[in-house]
Every structure is written in structure tokens, then in C-alpha cells.
Motif scaffolding. Sequence first.
Motif, PDB file in Angstrom:
ATOM      1  N   VAL A  55       0.830  -1.199   0.000  1.00  0.00           N
ATOM      2  CA  VAL A  55       0.000   0.000   0.000  1.00  0.00           C
ATOM      3  C   VAL A  55       0.868   1.254   0.000  1.00  0.00           C
ATOM      4  CG1 VAL A  55      -1.696   1.315   1.309  1.00  0.00           C
ATOM      5  CG2 VAL A  55      -1.900  -1.159   1.168  1.00  0.00           C
ATOM      6  N   LEU A  89      -2.601   5.758  10.668  1.00  0.00           N
ATOM      7  CA  LEU A  89      -2.230   4.377  10.959  1.00  0.00           C
ATOM      8  C   LEU A  89      -1.371   4.299  12.219  1.00  0.00           C
ATOM      9  CD1 LEU A  89      -2.103   1.384  10.195  1.00  0.00           C
ATOM     10  CD2 LEU A  89      -0.142   1.921   8.726  1.00  0.00           C
ATOM     11  N   GLU A 149      -2.335   9.558   5.986  1.00  0.00           N
ATOM     12  CA  GLU A 149      -2.739   8.178   6.235  1.00  0.00           C
ATOM     13  C   GLU A 149      -1.743   7.478   7.152  1.00  0.00           C
ATOM     14  OE1 GLU A 149      -5.074   7.152   2.056  1.00  0.00           O
ATOM     15  OE2 GLU A 149      -2.887   7.008   2.165  1.00  0.00           O
ATOM     16  N   THR A 150      -0.473   7.796   6.991  1.00  0.00           N
ATOM     17  CA  THR A 150       0.550   7.204   7.851  1.00  0.00           C
ATOM     18  C   THR A 150       0.359   7.635   9.298  1.00  0.00           C
ATOM     19  OG1 THR A 150       2.129   7.189   6.016  1.00  0.00           O
ATOM     20  CG2 THR A 150       3.025   6.987   8.235  1.00  0.00           C
ATOM     21  N   LEU A 203       0.953   4.834   1.168  1.00  0.00           N
ATOM     22  CA  LEU A 203       0.278   5.666   2.151  1.00  0.00           C
ATOM     23  C   LEU A 203       0.754   7.109   2.076  1.00  0.00           C
ATOM     24  CD1 LEU A 203       0.506   3.316   5.277  1.00  0.00           C
ATOM     25  CD2 LEU A 203      -1.507   3.715   3.854  1.00  0.00           C
ATOM     26  N   SER A 204      -0.210   8.026   2.157  1.00  0.00           N
ATOM     27  CA  SER A 204       0.146   9.438   2.226  1.00  0.00           C
ATOM     28  C   SER A 204       0.625   9.745   3.637  1.00  0.00           C
ATOM     29  CB  SER A 204      -1.068  10.300   1.887  1.00  0.00           C
ATOM     30  OG  SER A 204      -2.063  10.161   2.903  1.00  0.00           O
TER      31      SER A 204
END
Length: 439
Positions: free
Chosen positions: A238, A248, A244-245, A240-241
Amino acid sequence: MFKAAIRVNKIKTVAQLRGATLHAERHDEIGKARVREGAVPGEALAWSKAEASDRDYLAAFKAHKAEMQAGERKNAPLAMQALCVVSPEWVQAVGDLHDRDNPRNIALFDQAKAWAESWAGKGAVFGARLDLDEKGGAVVDLMIAPVRNSRAKLVISTQKALVDLKAATGERNEYAALQTSWAEWCRAHLDQNITRGLRRELTGREHLSPETYGQVMDKAREAVQRPAESLLGVLQAVDLSSGETELLRDYLLLRGEISRHREDPRSYAPPKGEVDQEWVASTAPETQDPWKLISAFRKGAEYILTAAQRFGVGLDELRRPDGHEAGRKWFPVLADRLHLGAVVAKCGAFCAHAEAFVKNLQQSDSSRKLYQDQLWPHNATELVARYNRHLGLDFPQHVTTEQKRDRGVSQRQEVVKFDHRSGRTGTTQQRDKDDGWER
């Protein structure tokens, strides 16, 4: 192919039997929350040895002891609760999963009891229930109290029964023996297409309450599902931006706190800050800006509150009557939400404690002493108590007093401590190490 699985918890106290009864009767808040929309609360196939109710497990246990003429062993479990699981699809193959007249529900209910008594002994089961009011199904809840002969007396002994079963199956541990034995029984008496679930460690929890019942049930159902993909493989595949990181990162942080709380909820402490309480105590009286010290002290707890807020699990959400529903999108398993709620509540209580602790150290007027429930987040200890109840935890408040006696004079040294279990600040009276008195 269908799967079979077992989950087991030992019951050590009468309070746990009462709690299991409340859950079975849907009198507890979490039991009510697990009822699916449109279902009749308490709908189930149920039986017990109790005369008045098929769900009064304390009465059933007493009737069981009288019937078997068996006593209890000191400090030994009173009974065990076994959740006997098969794939829901096996029941659905011939009818509705929640139909009490579905022949596979009836067969599963009967055979689970027969299986338990095949190794625990005739009459060892004193309660059985297959809930039909929840979203899931195909799980039989058994209350088992095996009776064995010990020094010419009949006593309840869960351990001896499990040791015997391990020897009979040739497995290396008792829980693997239960898994193997149940799968073999299902193949022989229900369907030859039912196979043993994946070999994985069964839950080691020995405290069972109405709320942890839900956690065990979710684990049981998980055991008969297809194995999940590798987390590492998913992350590697994946892109991830940065946002988003960060999301997460916070999600995994909360997952880690859930696991830490689940492992030992009574000893859980919020993540550490940049400084500890001992350092704060020695520094606060000379610090001009209390907030710099407060922030450093509670930094770990504050980060948890901030992260939880991102996923809809803020303190305000948790205080609502349906607070246990907060964060369902991200944490679909009820047990995870309960443990996360407890984590957030305890971190909130610690934040209030940190402010009160620092500010009280900086002023000498005892009449102006601050109490943590007066500070943000206000009355967090009530939320801690609520989630302790949800998880079946009970923490009596007490103060331990240790006195030093020197030539007939009592001397006491007061030490401020934060009880992470209750969320409250307490004081302990400690003696000097060289007082010469037995402890």
C-alpha cells in the motif's frame, strides 16, 4: 469444510457465577448491547440444574454440588466455562442461524453437552446455553464442574479432568487437547466435514464476567474464520500518504494500548510522560510555570486522549449511555471498545491527577488544595469506575497505614500515589526502612 473451535475460561469466584447469570439473563448493559435489532432478548436454547431458572448459574452450581455430593478445593477454580463453536455456515446450511427449531442448532446444543461429559464425567455440566438473540451464532456456552476422587473425598477439580483429557488425546497441553477432542467429537456426531480449527493459543484469561464473555465469544468466532492476510504484506503493498501514515500510527498505538490493558487491566498505567512523579515532586516547588511541568508529566496520557479522539472515542462520547458504541467503525469488536474505553478513562484521570499533583506542590495553604475530579477532564474517575464495571473489575478503595514507632511516638510519612485502576489519587503512610518492625 467447516471448522470447530473451543474457548475456555476458569471460574474462580461466586461473583463470576453471578455475573455470568446476569449476562445470560440480559440484565447487564453489555448483554443488552449485544442483542441484535429485532431479536427477543434472552432468546436461546438453555438448560441448567437450577430448579427455578435455566440461567441461574449460581443456583445451578449449588444444585450440582448437592447432586454430586462434592466439595470445593481451597484456592481451586469452582468451574470452567467452555464455548463450543462450529462454523455458522454449518448451521445455516439447513436453516436460519437463529431458529430454535433448526435441527443443527438442536444437534449442536445436545452434542456440546454430551462431549463435555464424555471427558469431564457424567453429570459434570450444570448449565448450557446457545444464544439466538445475537448477531452471531453456532456457539454453545457450557458451565462445567468435573468431580474427581481426592483422598477418599469427592471434590470439584477442573485441573485433573483436563490432565486426563490431555493424556487421552496425546496433546502437549490441556487447551490443545480440548480443541482436538471437540473437533473429533463434531466429526463423529455432527458432520464428518467439520475439521479442527487452526492451532493457536487459546485465551489465557481466567477472570470471566458478563462483559469479558463478549470478548471470549468474539475470539471464539474468530477462530473459525479464514486466516487474515499478513499485515506486513498489506503494508508493503500500500502507498500511504503522510496523513494516512499518521492515522495508521495512532490506530496502531491505540491497538497496542488495548492489548496492554487486556493483558493486565488491574495494573494498567498510562504511557509515561517525559518526567516521572518522583522528579516532579522534587522540581515542582521551584518551578515558576506549573503548566510546563504538568504537560511533561502527562504527555503520554494526553497523546492517547488525542489519538482516541481522532477515532471517535473521546471522553464526551464515552460518557454517553451508549458510550460502549463509540469507535465501532474502527473497533468493531465490543471487547476492544470496552478495553479502549477503560484506557481513555484512565488516561483522562491521570491528566487530572497530574495537574492537581503539581499545583498542590506549589502552594502551602491546605485549605486551597485541588482535587483531580475538579480539574480537566472533570469527574474522570466516574468514567474509570464505569469501565471497570463493564469489564468485571472491582477495586475497593482503601488506604494502607504503616506506622513507625520510636520510643512510644508514632511518626508517619505521607506519600502521594496515583491508583491507575481506580483513577484516584491516594496517600500511603510509609515507615522508614530501618524501623525494625515486622511487615
